[in-house]
Design an enzyme around this catalytic site. Sequence first.
Site, mmCIF file in Angstrom:
data_model
loop_
_atom_site.group_PDB
_atom_site.id
_atom_site.type_symbol
_atom_site.label_atom_id
_atom_site.label_comp_id
_atom_site.label_asym_id
_atom_site.label_seq_id
_atom_site.Cartn_x
_atom_site.Cartn_y
_atom_site.Cartn_z
ATOM 1 N N CYS A 3 -0.655 90.905 48.520
ATOM 2 C CA CYS A 3 -1.708 90.641 47.530
ATOM 3 C C CYS A 3 -1.898 91.821 46.590
ATOM 4 O O CYS A 3 -1.653 91.722 45.396
ATOM 5 C CB CYS A 3 -3.014 90.318 48.248
ATOM 6 S SG CYS A 3 -2.986 88.768 49.167
ATOM 7 N N GLU A 25 -1.357 95.349 48.010
ATOM 8 C CA GLU A 25 -1.016 96.543 48.769
ATOM 9 C C GLU A 25 0.040 97.382 48.056
ATOM 10 O O GLU A 25 1.089 96.885 47.672
ATOM 11 C CB GLU A 25 -0.490 96.166 50.156
ATOM 12 C CG GLU A 25 -1.440 95.335 50.977
ATOM 13 C CD GLU A 25 -1.216 93.837 50.839
ATOM 14 O OE1 GLU A 25 -0.804 93.201 51.826
ATOM 15 O OE2 GLU A 25 -1.445 93.309 49.726
#
Length: 788
Positions: free
Chosen positions: A433, A435
């Site tokens: 997402c 990171e």
Amino acid sequence: MASLTERILRLKEKSRNAEVWIDPERAQIITDFYSENAGKYSIPVLRARSFKNLMEKKELYLGDEELIVGERGRAPKLIPTFPEIACHSIKDLKVLNSQNRIPYNVSPKTIKIYEKKVIPYWDGAALRDRMFNQLSDEWQTIYNCGLITETMEQRAPGSMALDERMFGMGLKKAKQEIEEAIKNLDFLNDFEAIDKREQLTAMAITCDGMMIYAKRYADMLEKKSSEETNKKRKKEFEKMADVCRNVPANKPRDLWEVLQMSWFMHIGVITESNGWDACNPGHVDRHFFPYYKKSLETGQLDEESAKELLCAWWIKYNNHPAPAKYGVSALESGTYNDFVNISLGGITTDGKDAVNDLSYIFLEILDEIEFIQPQVHVLLSRMNPEHFLKEACKVIRKGRGFPAMFNAEAVIEQQLRVGKTISDARGGGICGCVETTCYGKEAAPLIGYINIAKILELTLQNGFDTRTKKQVGPKTGNVKDFNSYEELMEAFKKQARYIIDTKLVGSQYLIQMFAKYVPQPFLSVLIEGCVESGKDYNDGGPKYNVSILPGVGIGTVTDSLSAIKKHVFDESTYSMGEVIEALNADWQKSEEMRLTFANKTPRYGNDNDYADSIMREVSDFFIDTVDGIKDSRGGTYRMNMLPTTCHMYFGEVTGATCDGRRAGKPLSEGISPVQGADLCGPTASLKSAAKMDHSRTCGTLLNMKFLPDVLKGDIGIHKLASLIRTYFTYGGHHIQFNVCDAKTLQLAQKTPEDYNDLIVRVAGYSDYFNAIGKDLQDEIIQRYAHEA
């Protein structure tokens, strides 16, 4: 460039309409192999031989008109299971089959296979069964009451992304390097040499397995070619067979080969294990561009056929929903999206603008195909041209939630802070997402989520959980006796330290269990450092290692602490006793207090330093507490602020909060303000969020919603581009947008059949509005839509 070809439109429709089924093939083959071979080999070699056996035996799929081959299951959207990691029970399978919104269809034949073969072998022997029996009572307690989740309780460590390294060598060369590393082991002085030999031997075996898989496709395609009467399709089969003869064994020679090689690598990783965030292909625009350019210059492809090939590769990702979850993981991440994320733009490893022709073509494909995966993000650098940003904004304006926008300079800074080289940091980007990770060189798995809002709830209840009726945290004092806000904050931090320590003790154990029992030798071949160190991806083999702990509910906690500070300690309008009584009754008899706390409190998201300073103190505390703790892979733990959809699950298990929220309702998501609390416009929202020190995180998520009319025309695009640039100038890490109005979403709830293609941004990913649960739909509708 030309729009989608008729072939791509048909492939798109077929992928979109395919139903999701549990495919028992992998479970059968793996179970048979383990039944016959467990104990004969070291665990790494056993894993590698089981992988090779699977690639030798799994059924090959070739769809009509396909140009890129390979599936994880026997056909698109046939999803394998991984019983050696977590074995579904018959009850689990029946629940999956009965789910309304995201069903995993299960046939009676599959049920029978599980009953007769899979469950008898793996029940009690699956890694999940062995791990959970060893986790402490304290860990089990905070897990069961919803203070944490754990990603490794049923899926392997993931969050990996590939780089261009394998394209320059191929698996034959990789195997030669592995064999050379084995020859150079020092068995006299290195007491780990025997273990390293087994790991390296396993890696070499998986290279063979993947090359055998490609050869099987080459043989199949040659046979198809000999039987094909259509001259055009016959020629395609001949080319596809030639492609599969060359890659992944050797380095690719053209665009077709680099796409097929990339896809073979992906299939290998997601077939070997069920890691979270699948396998991210990385900077595809910069990696594929030399091959694209060569194919055009040699006349092998023209622009239209090149785009068709890119689209065919793209569609393959949509054929692979996430492996079926169960338990808490199903609650906190209920989606088919497997979080594959590709990166566009950014900065090259030598410090230049990375935008090229493919960057724009991929934006076109994203816009035209309209699938929820692969996800796409733009790494926006100050070096990237404004035209590229505005083209991305035009896609954002369509309202599907992509591409997400990331600050390339912030991503580089985050990596430099933890010791990566400047070249490696520039080659890094985003996984899953939001990171931050170093592509092709790092293991950066999420280790589960932590419920910051419920930690405050424990603090207010002296460590007692009113939902489960258990003493969960330490007794940090009766808040009714506290004389200052500072006492409350210190008690909150003590509770948080206990939850973090308990969580990480469990994570240390789980990481070691995966390293010992479920190594990933094929993935280890692809990630730099594993061959050199002789260690597996799960055991500290990569060049860099980090374990990421996401915090959830920072907005809810900030506004709750702000309300207590203002109305209890600063102004003495209410006592702590009155507050606790109101919370325990879910505000039922305290509506005036609830409205005061909700509407007459400085709220995060409005560029108000009273509230924003609380957000900064809380975020700094969590970062300081987690940052740099050593993990059992030789890496370190780091914080990020990402909810996925965990803010929904955590909300369900969290009582009423002092921001006026009622029990069971969603928490704030990411670093976004509480839904509807940001009332001073988008710029104020961004300025609040930017007060967090993003450079000290491994990623943050900021969601913003606009009404469509705001972004109309060239002026609307200019405003959106300027807003993004402004936030990144402030140091923000990430921003994503929903462009829709509440009326449309409400209509989609009432007549879902009329909105089958409606895509919305959920958290760090997009999903079909009809595929998410009503509670999550309501939460998305509730997010405040900025009008200017």
